[in-house]
Design a protein around this motif. Structure first.
Motif, PDB file in Angstrom:
ATOM      1  N   SER A 120      40.494  47.230  43.080  1.00 29.24           N
ATOM      2  CA  SER A 120      39.355  48.147  43.049  1.00 29.24           C
ATOM      3  C   SER A 120      38.043  47.373  43.123  1.00 29.24           C
ATOM      4  N   ASN A 121      37.961  46.283  42.364  1.00 27.51           N
ATOM      5  CA  ASN A 121      36.752  45.454  42.397  1.00 27.51           C
ATOM      6  C   ASN A 121      36.526  44.866  43.783  1.00 27.51           C
ATOM      7  N   ALA A 122      37.600  44.410  44.428  1.00 29.19           N
ATOM      8  CA  ALA A 122      37.477  43.827  45.761  1.00 29.19           C
ATOM      9  C   ALA A 122      36.976  44.858  46.765  1.00 29.19           C
ATOM     10  N   ALA A 123      37.511  46.060  46.692  1.00 33.61           N
ATOM     11  CA  ALA A 123      37.093  47.115  47.626  1.00 33.61           C
ATOM     12  C   ALA A 123      35.617  47.457  47.440  1.00 33.61           C
ATOM     13  N   PRO A 126      31.417  34.221  38.931  1.00 26.89           N
ATOM     14  CA  PRO A 126      32.584  33.602  39.580  1.00 26.89           C
ATOM     15  C   PRO A 126      32.652  32.100  39.325  1.00 26.89           C
ATOM     16  N   MET A 127      33.854  31.596  39.152  1.00 26.31           N
ATOM     17  CA  MET A 127      34.071  30.172  38.940  1.00 26.31           C
ATOM     18  C   MET A 127      34.524  29.520  40.241  1.00 26.31           C
ATOM     19  N   LYS A 142      39.786  36.235  35.916  1.00 26.39           N
ATOM     20  CA  LYS A 142      38.383  35.967  36.233  1.00 26.39           C
ATOM     21  C   LYS A 142      38.200  35.837  37.743  1.00 26.39           C
ATOM     22  N   THR A 143      37.025  36.194  38.235  1.00 23.12           N
ATOM     23  CA  THR A 143      36.721  36.067  39.657  1.00 23.12           C
ATOM     24  C   THR A 143      36.528  34.595  40.007  1.00 23.12           C
ATOM     25  N   LEU A 144      37.198  34.174  41.089  1.00 17.06           N
ATOM     26  CA  LEU A 144      37.182  32.785  41.517  1.00 17.06           C
ATOM     27  C   LEU A 144      36.667  32.686  42.953  1.00 17.06           C
ATOM     28  N   GLY A 192      38.479  39.212  39.985  1.00 22.62           N
ATOM     29  CA  GLY A 192      39.128  39.359  38.687  1.00 22.62           C
ATOM     30  C   GLY A 192      38.935  40.773  38.168  1.00 22.62           C
ATOM     31  N   ILE A 193      38.927  40.897  36.852  1.00 20.55           N
ATOM     32  CA  ILE A 193      38.885  42.226  36.247  1.00 20.55           C
ATOM     33  C   ILE A 193      37.562  42.487  35.519  1.00 20.55           C
ATOM     34  N   GLU A 194      36.524  41.717  35.868  1.00 22.02           N
ATOM     35  CA  GLU A 194      35.218  41.942  35.244  1.00 22.02           C
ATOM     36  C   GLU A 194      34.665  43.318  35.624  1.00 22.02           C
ATOM     37  N   ASP A 195      33.571  43.703  35.019  1.00 22.50           N
ATOM     38  CA  ASP A 195      32.885  44.943  35.403  1.00 22.50           C
ATOM     39  C   ASP A 195      32.236  44.732  36.766  1.00 22.50           C
ATOM     40  N   ILE A 196      32.539  45.627  37.690  1.00 22.66           N
ATOM     41  CA  ILE A 196      32.078  45.451  39.066  1.00 22.66           C
ATOM     42  C   ILE A 196      30.554  45.479  39.168  1.00 22.66           C
ATOM     43  N   GLU A 197      29.913  46.216  38.286  1.00 17.26           N
ATOM     44  CA  GLU A 197      28.446  46.267  38.319  1.00 17.26           C
ATOM     45  C   GLU A 197      27.845  44.874  38.092  1.00 17.26           C
ATOM     46  N   ASP A 198      28.453  44.110  37.194  1.00 16.39           N
ATOM     47  CA  ASP A 198      27.973  42.756  36.917  1.00 16.39           C
ATOM     48  C   ASP A 198      28.203  41.830  38.103  1.00 16.39           C
ATOM     49  N   LEU A 199      29.340  41.975  38.746  1.00 15.51           N
ATOM     50  CA  LEU A 199      29.649  41.139  39.902  1.00 15.51           C
ATOM     51  C   LEU A 199      28.706  41.439  41.067  1.00 15.51           C
ATOM     52  N   ILE A 200      28.471  42.703  41.329  1.00 14.82           N
ATOM     53  CA  ILE A 200      27.573  43.079  42.426  1.00 14.82           C
ATOM     54  C   ILE A 200      26.169  42.551  42.165  1.00 14.82           C
ATOM     55  N   GLU A 201      25.701  42.697  40.943  1.00 16.28           N
ATOM     56  CA  GLU A 201      24.379  42.196  40.598  1.00 16.28           C
ATOM     57  C   GLU A 201      24.294  40.677  40.768  1.00 16.28           C
ATOM     58  N   ASP A 202      25.349  39.983  40.377  1.00 16.37           N
ATOM     59  CA  ASP A 202      25.386  38.532  40.488  1.00 16.37           C
ATOM     60  C   ASP A 202      25.352  38.096  41.959  1.00 16.37           C
ATOM     61  N   PHE A 203      26.173  38.724  42.803  1.00 19.32           N
ATOM     62  CA  PHE A 203      26.183  38.381  44.221  1.00 19.32           C
ATOM     63  C   PHE A 203      24.860  38.726  44.891  1.00 19.32           C
ATOM     64  N   ALA A 204      24.279  39.834  44.504  1.00 21.74           N
ATOM     65  CA  ALA A 204      22.992  40.235  45.095  1.00 21.74           C
ATOM     66  C   ALA A 204      21.939  39.171  44.803  1.00 21.74           C
TER      67      ALA A 204
END
Length: 408
Positions: A283-286, A346-347, A356-358, A390-402
């Protein structure tokens, strides 16, 4: 039973004598026998039991049985690593003078292994796994196996398993599939005609990056021609277990690349949440792929996107999602490094399947020993970043990548 229920309850586990709900760690290298006669029977395959952990161990058996149930096979053999599993699975049926047909879109380490096998007189012909005509034209009287990854790493092409299995079987060849990236949560290759399935269980099966291992699962469906596979002649008496019997009584036992009981225990723990982790990671990847696909200067590759060349095949083959890995091209190696270094969550790790996202730069690491042509065929470019969600909150990942992309 549903996926998660079956994963937890389909194979026997625990300890009936103590009531332990998990199979204990039998941290013993050897097991005593009540009599010399019993010991003899063990070594002649005339009795069940354990003698030496290099050959087998109760904790390892519990893990193998769960993997067998997971992939819907008849037997599994656990090895010290994914690469050990690949090596054992292939050398069990291929020898000097034989040929292997393999997909070009393979993990860099697997390509390296195929080159190493040339020393033993085993030649590999690399083909596009989706080009059935090219594959058929490459088959010769020396061909002994067809090999591909369910989802290529990092090309992310999805193999049409039924079509490839049908082609292989029409020529009397087994199809071996590496199911590491997809896992049985997305597809069970055996149900689509694959004969042997390999999983690098260091990845999603384990789920925590705390142990290295690999597993070979035999479907029991392939009818081994002893003329083409003379090594199988002695083991035809084992019927559908012939492939596994040959492996256990020969190469696996004698090369010694066995899994440790402690590792098997870690994997048993990790497997219990495989379905839940894959559901969240896919789901996070999509969602991340959809977000990044809208950013100018970023090219996204993910089977779940309609723009993917393999989206239609993925729709037919995969269930429950399109995988937990995506790749992005960002224009240059320098920018790729800049984005990777700027990301906070991400590591930078050369692994996949963690909670965790790698992230990794495949061109300079995983495919460092591949030729330029091999990199091109596997879609490994110098501006490519592989992201294992990984299984983190997708909102945090999107913000980090942005933020990282903006800063680059």
């Amino acid at each position: 039973m549903g996926f998660n229920t079956a994963l937890l309850h389909q194979s026997a586990e625990g300890d009936v004598q103590t009531g332990a709900t998990l199979t204990p760690i039998y941290q013993s290298s050897a097991f005593y026998q009540p009599s010399a006669e019993q010991h003899e029977k063990l070594f002649h395959n005339k009795a069940n039991g354990f003698s030496y952990t290099r050959i087998n161990n109760p904790t390892i058996v519990a893990f193998e049985q769960r993997m067998t149930a997971l992939e819907k096979g008849i037997a599994s053999v656990a090895c010290a690593s994914g690469m050990a599993a690949l090596t054992n699975a292939l050398l069990n049926i291929a020898g000097a003078g034989d040929e292997i047909i393999a997909s070009t879109s393979l993990y860099g380490g697997t390509i390296d292994l195929f080159h190493d096998l040339e020393t033993f007189g085993i030649h590999t012909i690399f083909v596009e796994s989706s080009n059935l005509e090219q594959i058929e034209d490459s088959i010769t009287e020396k061909t002994r196996v067809i090999f591909a990854e369910t989802i290529g790493n990092p090309k992310l092409d999805v193999t049409d398993i039924p079509a490839l299995a049908d082609l292989a079987h029409r020529h009397g060849l087994p199809l071996i599939m590496d199911n590491t990236v997809a896992t049985a949560y997305l597809v069970r290759p055996i149900e689509f005609g694959a004969d042997v399935v390999i999983n690098s269980t260091s990845k999603y099966i384990n789920g925590n990056s705390d142990a290295i291992s690999g597993v070979i699962t035999d479907s029991g469906n392939f009818n081994w021609d002893v003329e083409k596979y003379p090594g199988m002649k002695e083991y035809k008496k084992f019927g559908k277990f012939a492939y596994t019997a040959k492996l256990r009584n020969g190469l696996f036992r004698n090369t010694g690349a066995c899994i440790a009981p402690q590792t098997a225990f870690y994997n048993l723990l990790g497997m219990e949440t495989l379905g839940l982790r894959m559901e969240r990671a896919c789901s996070n990847a999509a969602k991340l792929a959809e977000y990044l696909d809208g950013i100018e200067g970023i090219s996204v590759n993910y089977p779940g996107l309609p723009s993917s060349k393999w989206h239609n095949v993925a729709d037919r083959i995969l269930k429950n999602g399109y995988g937990a890995i995506l790749t992005i091209r960002v224009g240059s190696k320098e920018r790729a490094f800049s984005i990777m270094n700027a990301l906070k969550i991400p590591m930078i790790v050369s692994n996949i399947g963690d909670t965790k996202t790698l992230i990794v730069h495949p061109e300079s690491t995983l495919s460092a020993h591949s030729t330029e042509q091999e990199k091109q065929d596997a879609c490994v470019f110098d501006d490519l970043i592989r992201v294992s969600l990984g299984i983190e909150d997708i909102e945090d990942l999107i913000e980090d990548f942005a933020a990282a992309i903006k800063a680059s």
